[in-house]
Design a protein around this motif. Structure first.
Motif, PDB file in Angstrom:
ATOM      1  N   GLY A   4     -56.763 -38.092  81.060  1.00  0.00           N
ATOM      2  CA  GLY A   4     -55.465 -37.674  81.553  1.00  0.00           C
ATOM      3  C   GLY A   4     -54.913 -36.512  80.748  1.00  0.00           C
ATOM      4  O   GLY A   4     -55.575 -35.957  79.886  1.00  0.00           O
ATOM      5  N   ALA A   5     -53.684 -36.179  81.035  1.00  0.00           N
ATOM      6  CA  ALA A   5     -53.038 -35.049  80.357  1.00  0.00           C
ATOM      7  C   ALA A   5     -52.476 -35.491  79.016  1.00  0.00           C
ATOM      8  O   ALA A   5     -52.106 -36.650  78.824  1.00  0.00           O
ATOM      9  N   ALA A   6     -52.399 -34.548  78.108  1.00  0.00           N
ATOM     10  CA  ALA A   6     -51.830 -34.831  76.790  1.00  0.00           C
ATOM     11  C   ALA A   6     -50.317 -35.002  76.903  1.00  0.00           C
ATOM     12  O   ALA A   6     -49.674 -34.405  77.763  1.00  0.00           O
ATOM     13  N   ASP A   7     -49.779 -35.807  76.025  1.00  0.00           N
ATOM     14  CA  ASP A   7     -48.339 -36.038  75.965  1.00  0.00           C
ATOM     15  C   ASP A   7     -47.660 -34.747  75.492  1.00  0.00           C
ATOM     16  O   ASP A   7     -47.992 -34.231  74.421  1.00  0.00           O
ATOM     17  N   PRO A   8     -46.708 -34.224  76.258  1.00  0.00           N
ATOM     18  CA  PRO A   8     -46.018 -32.988  75.848  1.00  0.00           C
ATOM     19  C   PRO A   8     -45.331 -33.114  74.490  1.00  0.00           C
ATOM     20  O   PRO A   8     -45.248 -32.141  73.742  1.00  0.00           O
ATOM     21  N   ALA A   9     -44.867 -34.306  74.147  1.00  0.00           N
ATOM     22  CA  ALA A   9     -44.225 -34.508  72.844  1.00  0.00           C
ATOM     23  C   ALA A   9     -45.236 -34.329  71.716  1.00  0.00           C
ATOM     24  O   ALA A   9     -44.920 -33.740  70.676  1.00  0.00           O
ATOM     25  N   VAL A  10     -46.457 -34.817  71.917  1.00  0.00           N
ATOM     26  CA  VAL A  10     -47.506 -34.673  70.909  1.00  0.00           C
ATOM     27  C   VAL A  10     -47.878 -33.201  70.778  1.00  0.00           C
ATOM     28  O   VAL A  10     -48.047 -32.690  69.660  1.00  0.00           O
ATOM     29  N   GLY A  12     -45.985 -30.662  71.272  1.00  0.00           N
ATOM     30  CA  GLY A  12     -44.894 -30.023  70.539  1.00  0.00           C
ATOM     31  C   GLY A  12     -44.971 -30.294  69.047  1.00  0.00           C
ATOM     32  O   GLY A  12     -44.762 -29.401  68.222  1.00  0.00           O
ATOM     33  N   LYS A  13     -45.297 -31.545  68.696  1.00  0.00           N
ATOM     34  CA  LYS A  13     -45.426 -31.901  67.282  1.00  0.00           C
ATOM     35  C   LYS A  13     -46.594 -31.172  66.631  1.00  0.00           C
ATOM     36  O   LYS A  13     -46.494 -30.731  65.487  1.00  0.00           O
ATOM     37  N   VAL A  14     -47.696 -31.035  67.357  1.00  0.00           N
ATOM     38  CA  VAL A  14     -48.861 -30.325  66.835  1.00  0.00           C
ATOM     39  C   VAL A  14     -48.499 -28.870  66.565  1.00  0.00           C
ATOM     40  O   VAL A  14     -48.783 -28.329  65.487  1.00  0.00           O
ATOM     41  N   LEU A  15     -47.851 -28.218  67.521  1.00  0.00           N
ATOM     42  CA  LEU A  15     -47.446 -26.819  67.343  1.00  0.00           C
ATOM     43  C   LEU A  15     -46.470 -26.675  66.176  1.00  0.00           C
ATOM     44  O   LEU A  15     -46.588 -25.744  65.373  1.00  0.00           O
ATOM     45  N   ALA A  16     -45.520 -27.587  66.069  1.00  0.00           N
ATOM     46  CA  ALA A  16     -44.538 -27.522  64.985  1.00  0.00           C
ATOM     47  C   ALA A  16     -45.228 -27.694  63.636  1.00  0.00           C
ATOM     48  O   ALA A  16     -44.917 -26.978  62.669  1.00  0.00           O
ATOM     49  N   TYR A  17     -46.172 -28.618  63.543  1.00  0.00           N
ATOM     50  CA  TYR A  17     -46.877 -28.827  62.285  1.00  0.00           C
ATOM     51  C   TYR A  17     -47.732 -27.613  61.935  1.00  0.00           C
ATOM     52  O   TYR A  17     -47.729 -27.162  60.788  1.00  0.00           O
ATOM     53  N   LEU A  18     -48.455 -27.081  62.912  1.00  0.00           N
ATOM     54  CA  LEU A  18     -49.312 -25.932  62.642  1.00  0.00           C
ATOM     55  C   LEU A  18     -48.499 -24.705  62.230  1.00  0.00           C
ATOM     56  O   LEU A  18     -49.022 -23.813  61.564  1.00  0.00           O
ATOM     57  N   ASP A  19     -47.241 -24.670  62.594  1.00  0.00           N
ATOM     58  CA  ASP A  19     -46.384 -23.565  62.190  1.00  0.00           C
ATOM     59  C   ASP A  19     -46.070 -23.632  60.693  1.00  0.00           C
ATOM     60  O   ASP A  19     -45.696 -22.635  60.093  1.00  0.00           O
TER      61      ASP A  19
END
Length: 73
Positions: A4-10, A12-19
């Protein structure tokens, strides 16, 4: 097997952490954002397809925001 599709919240958290870091392994991201690694893997895969993150192969696989890590000269 379709997960299925990835959770949009996850995602967002991945992008925020990688920043906040130069690059990280999926396992490190999962631990930092307190989400199962399988959910992080799915989110990273989708973000790579969306051209927001990239995989870096430096003796092992890392993930970084697209364009954040410059190639070696």
């Amino acid at each position: 097997m379709d997960k299925g599709a990835a959770d949009p919240a996850v995602k967002g958290k991945v992008l925020a952490y990688l920043d906040t870091v130069e690059m990280a392994k999926s396992k490190e991201i999962a631990k930092a954002i307190e989400v199962e690694k399988s959910a992080v893997d799915l989110a990273v895969k989708e973000l790579a397809l969306e051209d927001k993150v990239e995989y870096l192969y430096i003796t092992t696989t890392y993930v970084a925001l697209k364009g954040k890590v410059l190639p070696p000269e």
